[in-house]
Design an enzyme around this catalytic site. Structure first.
Site, PDB file in Angstrom:
ATOM      1  CD  GLU A  43      45.202  40.078  31.721  1.00 41.85           C
ATOM      2  OE1 GLU A  43      45.233  39.216  32.720  1.00 41.85           O
ATOM      3  OE2 GLU A  43      44.861  39.956  30.463  1.00 41.85           O
ATOM      4  CB  THR A  71      44.137  37.431  37.909  1.00 44.41           C
ATOM      5  OG1 THR A  71      44.524  36.765  36.422  1.00 44.41           O
ATOM      6  CG2 THR A  71      43.613  36.179  38.670  1.00 44.41           C
ATOM      7  CE  LYS A 131      38.781  36.515  31.564  1.00 47.05           C
ATOM      8  NZ  LYS A 131      40.249  35.940  32.414  1.00 47.05           N
TER       9      LYS A 131
END
Length: 210
Positions: A43, A71, A131
């Site tokens: 990622e 993000t 997550k």
């Protein structure tokens, strides 16, 4: 990438290397190091230097790896990330519009959540998995274990407090995979450009989780 393919990749590889880089060249070297160590889920956070460009570059340089981003804060960023070739999308929060946009494009989205209510909300809106962040603040692996009874059908990816030492505990507690950032890339090793040591750490992690 269809959700079932993504979930099978998570079950196969079990760990995601999370790269936040201040310079694109640094991000590229960090990715190469963990890939050399055997990690195939990478990622690139969207707040990295020229993240979209780096994702495109890594898709071409590391064809065996699955390259995604994280993000992401809004639909525009999400669409730019998909356009750059991101194969999965992490967000720190739950945004129904972002989830819908990702589902429409058939790109797995993994929103950040903490409480059972948030986790179920994300899942019910179409998230491919959730997550759990920051997991260490609420009990670490024990928290993941305690969620398994009522929420065992929801694939969870804990981040924020996962270390090379405790990663396996999270998987044993029921997580489908884990995300690691600073633990894989100690500042000292990155500053020294000691990619061999970082690759060794990644290799060690994969051996433990295998």
């Amino acid at each position: 990438m269809p959700n079932q393919v993504w979930l099978s990749q998570l079950q196969k590889h079990r760990a995601i290397a999370v790269i936040r880089a201040s310079k694109i060249e640094l991000g590229q070297q960090m990715a190469m190091a963990v890939a050399f160590g055997g990690m195939q889920l990478i990622e690139i956070t969207w707040n990295s230097d020229r993240a979209g460009e780096l994702i495109s570059q890594l898709r071409s340089e590391l064809p065996a790896c699955i390259i995604g981003t994280g993000t992401l804060f809004n639909v525009q960023q999400l669409q730019e990330a998909i356009a750059s070739g991101a194969q999965f999308l992490f967000t720190p929060h739950i945004d129904p519009k972002m989830i819908q946009a990702a589902v429409e494009k058939n790109v797995p989205i993994i929103p950040g959540a903490l409480t059972p209510t948030e986790i179920v909300t994300a899942w019910s809106q179409g998230a491919s998995c959730v997550k759990v962040f920051p997991v260490q603040a609420v009990g670490g692996a024990e928290y993941i274990k305690s969620l398994q009874g009522p929420l065992g059908q929801i694939p969870l990816i804990p981040t924020g407090g996962v270390t090379l030492e405790n990663a396996k505990e999270f998987l044993q507690a029921g997580a489908i995979a884990v995300g690691l950032s600073g633990e894989l890339f100690p500042q000292k090793l990155v500053t020294e450009r000691n990619w061999e040591a970082i690759a060794f750490g990644a290799k060690n992690l994969m051996r433990q989780l295998g």
